[in-house]
Design an enzyme around this catalytic site. Structure first.
Site, short mmCIF file in Angstrom:
data_model
loop_
_atom_site.label_atom_id
_atom_site.label_comp_id
_atom_site.label_asym_id
_atom_site.label_seq_id
_atom_site.Cartn_x
_atom_site.Cartn_y
_atom_site.Cartn_z
N ASP A 92 13.21 -13.50 -5.07
CA ASP A 92 12.61 -12.74 -6.33
C ASP A 92 12.52 -11.54 -6.47
O ASP A 92 12.58 -10.65 -7.40
CB ASP A 92 11.61 -13.50 -6.96
CG ASP A 92 10.48 -13.84 -5.72
OD1 ASP A 92 10.62 -13.25 -4.59
OD2 ASP A 92 9.07 -14.10 -5.92
N LEU A 138 4.49 -12.16 3.81
CA LEU A 138 4.14 -13.59 4.19
C LEU A 138 5.54 -14.26 3.48
O LEU A 138 5.81 -14.17 2.64
CB LEU A 138 3.03 -14.09 3.58
CG LEU A 138 2.96 -15.73 3.72
CD1 LEU A 138 2.43 -16.17 5.24
CD2 LEU A 138 1.58 -16.18 2.72
N SER A 139 6.39 -14.68 4.34
CA SER A 139 7.67 -15.27 3.96
C SER A 139 7.48 -16.55 3.13
O SER A 139 6.97 -17.65 3.67
CB SER A 139 8.74 -15.45 5.17
OG SER A 139 8.98 -14.27 5.96
N ILE A 140 8.22 -16.83 1.96
CA ILE A 140 7.91 -17.85 1.21
C ILE A 140 9.50 -18.18 0.62
O ILE A 140 9.88 -19.32 0.82
CB ILE A 140 6.86 -17.56 -0.12
CG1 ILE A 140 5.80 -17.22 0.39
CG2 ILE A 140 7.07 -18.85 -0.87
CD1 ILE A 140 4.85 -18.10 1.16
N ILE A 141 10.03 -17.24 -0.14
CA ILE A 141 11.32 -17.54 -0.50
C ILE A 141 12.40 -16.65 0.01
O ILE A 141 12.27 -15.50 0.20
CB ILE A 141 11.28 -17.21 -2.10
CG1 ILE A 141 10.45 -18.25 -2.81
CG2 ILE A 141 12.71 -17.18 -2.84
CD1 ILE A 141 10.22 -18.06 -4.44
N CYS A 156 0.74 -1.02 0.07
CA CYS A 156 0.02 0.08 -0.20
C CYS A 156 0.83 1.28 -0.11
O CYS A 156 2.09 1.31 0.25
CB CYS A 156 -0.96 -0.03 1.13
SG CYS A 156 -0.04 -0.01 2.69
#
Length: 611
Positions: free
Chosen positions: A98, A48-51, A5
């Site tokens: 990324d 939100l931690s993914i990679i 945002c």
């Protein structure tokens, strides 16, 4: 997966305003938050931690000179290849994420970066040197992005509820959106149910500089059927590209799973999840509304760890206000609730990323309605004047009879009869229903531009094109994003990959829809991975027993009270509403979709305007 945002310019207490906007997105990113402030812009982020789940990958993220500031929601699946290319060009990276590929890629290629990426995304990049803001949304609209111009400020966010925290916003209902919603069952982009707040369309980007807004389209899903393509060639191409898509969509540093219904799309995906978790929900014991048994059988055959839940009527109805709040806008697709509960089930079982089958029907021709041009083909060779007369006579007969709908629809051209997968109220019905009858418009007008652009296509492909641009964006992907994110779950859709589309767009009509089945070539590809009983099963979607519940006294009275409320009286002729409800309750008509559309809108309206 994250939430972003921000707003341009200076306002009073901007730190607290941005914090309030960001807090409204905490479900999209519960792991961390980040902010950037300057006199030109304020940017917020929830992660939100993914990679690369380490703290060094938190956003906002910068280039080496810190002249570019990035906030990003989504996943870039080819980021490793792009990173190698950028390193070779002299860029220095601080993380393995990324996100950093986007900021360096934008520095290298500007908006041409969008031609190179493969993924789902909505991101904002601010240039501290020339004070410009660049915002982009992915090819098909998997990730959301909304914006508004308010007293010289550009305000943007992943969700509308965040924009509503901006102090200069006047929260006002867009009544014209209600008219369109009553036809389509969703708010038709780019408008929203809030005056002055818009949806950035899929495949578009915007520039904002010196108070000027410029929006451009960089991607349009165009079909180019190759009639020379054989079935074997089509199946091989589908299988090769889809396997690659699933594999790159599975890349993450957290636990993954998949949604599993009884249909071919999710089953095809789950065949790549052997030994991992799959999730299914259903209603009651009736197999018309409960796919758990079918999914469980499939899971046992291929070796999935299967989790399921039966949703009670009480749980379903109790969840509706929360579901409508999370959606931002009313959506009269009852499968939203099922999607909310299956996402909740996945999250409760330790999964952070799920793969799902959205987009397969639009790209490969899967909806049952796509059969209609074939079934009407011979009849429509009759003179149109004769067909119009037969339709008129059929409509004059007050009772339903076999073939009545065939005669009526067969008299119409495709643009007249098909506005997408949902058609709730006609123009005439809206005029009787709405307090302000002059608001009512013919829904076909909203579809004209897409039918004009697709004139060279066959009728089935024109239907696909319309659905990709309207139904998929306004309904399918909206509920997929909001219901998964409501549970802090990242939902990935390997069918909606631009390389998969490169194959799908070349599939000829007879390999999409024919007398044997819809989604024909895709089903043949799936047969190589699935038990025969799954590959041949017809599509059900997320069936919900709304029709049955509305004939039970408990839910009939709940809806009746809503239809007699001040909110209902503000917008509708309550006599018409009660008439729809009473006839359905008595079994005289099936008005369940109409009743549900109104009830959903009124629930949403009370959540956003009467609380």
């Amino acid at each position: 997966m994250c939430g972003i945002c921000g707003f341009t310019g200076e306002i009073l207490d901007k730190e607290q305003v941005l914090k309030s906007m960001t807090d409204k997105l905490i479900h999209r990113g519960p792991n961390s938050e980040g902010f950037y402030f300057s006199s030109e812009i304020s940017m917020g982020f929830r992660r939100l931690s993914i990679i690369d789940v380490t703290e060094r990958s938190n956003q906002p993220m910068y280039n080496e000179a810190k002249t570019l500031v990035l906030t990003f929601n989504g996943e870039i699946y080819n980021y490793k290849e792009l990173r190698e290319e950028l390193v070779a060009s002299g860029h220095k990276f601080c993380t393995n994420t990324d996100s950093e590929v986007l900021v360096h890629g934008f520095e290298q290629w500007k908006e041409k970066l969008l031609d190179k990426v493969r993924g789902m995304f909505a991101f904002a990049i601010f240039n501290t040197s020339d004070k410009s803001l660049f915002v982009a949304r992915d090819f098909f609209g998997i990730k959301p992005l909304h914006y508004a111009i308010v007293e010289g400020h550009l305000v943007y966010a992943s969700e509308i509820k965040s924009i509503l925290q901006f102090p200069k916003i006047e929260k006002k209902l867009n009544k014209q959106a209600l008219d369109k919603y009553l036809s389509f069952q969703y708010s038709v982009p780019p408008e929203t149910f809030f005056e002055g707040i818009y949806c950035l369309q899929p495949g578009h980007y915007l520039w904002y500089k010196e108070g000027k807004l410029e929006i451009n389209r960089y991607f349009e899903p165009k079909f180019e059927p190759d009639k020379s393509l054989t079935l074997d060639e089509a199946v091989q191409k589908i299988e090769t590209v889809f396997e690659k898509s699933v594999q790159i969509h599975k890349e993450s540093d957290v636990e993954e799973g998949c949604f599993l219904s009884s249909g071919v799309d999710s089953s095809y995906i789950s065949s790549y999840f052997v030994g991992q978790k799959a999730f299914t929900v259903g209603f009651g014991e009736d197999e018309k509304y409960n796919e758990i048994g079918f999914a469980k059988r499939f899971a046992q055959e291929i070796g999935l760890e299967h989790h399921s839940r039966v949703i009670s009527a009480e749980d379903f109805w109790a969840s509706i206000p929360l579901v409508q709040y999370m959606l931002d806008q009313p959506l009269a697709d009852p499968s939203c609730v099922a999607l909310f509960f299956v996402s909740k089930l996945a999250k409760e079982n330790g999964v952070t990323v799920v793969l799902s089958g959205e987009g397969a029907d639009e790209l490969f021709g899967g909806y049952n309605i796509y059969n209609e041009p074939l079934s009407l083909c011979k009849y429509q060779k009759l003179p149109q004047a004769l067909r119009r007369l037969l339709a008129y006579l059929a409509e004059m007969i007050p009772i339903n009879f076999k073939g009545k709908n065939f005669l009526i629809r067969g008299a119409k051209s495709l643009p007249e009869r098909f506005i997408g997968n949902a058609f709730i109220f006609s123009h005439k019905e809206k005029m009787a229903l709405l307090k302000e009858a002059k608001m009512a418009t013919a829904p076909q007008k909203e579809c004209e531009k897409f039918y004009q652009k697709s004139k060279s296509y066959d009728d089935v492909t024109r239907m696909q094109y319309l659905d990709i641009n309207m139904w998929m964006v306004g309904d399918i992907l909206l509920k997929a994003d909001r219901m998964s994110m409501a549970n802090s779950l990242e939902l990935r859709v390997p069918f909606l990959d631009k390389e998969v589309f490169e194959v799908a767009k070349r599939i000829p009509l007879d390999l999409k829809v024919n007398n044997e089945n819809t989604k024909y070539a895709l089903r043949k590809a799936a047969l190589k991975h699935l038990p025969l009983f799954t590959a041949k099963k017809k599509k059900l979607g997320f069936p919900v027993p709304i029709r049955v519940w509305l004939r039970q006294e408990k839910y009939y009275n709940i809806v009746k009270n809503m239809f007699r409320s001040p909110s209902a009286e503000e917008f509708f002729s309550t006599e018409v509403l009660i008439d729809y409800l009473d006839k359905h309750f008595a079994g005289k008509e099936d008005n369940s979709r109409k009743i549900w559309a109104i009830y959903t809108f009124l629930t949403w309206y009370n959540v956003y305007f009467n609380n």
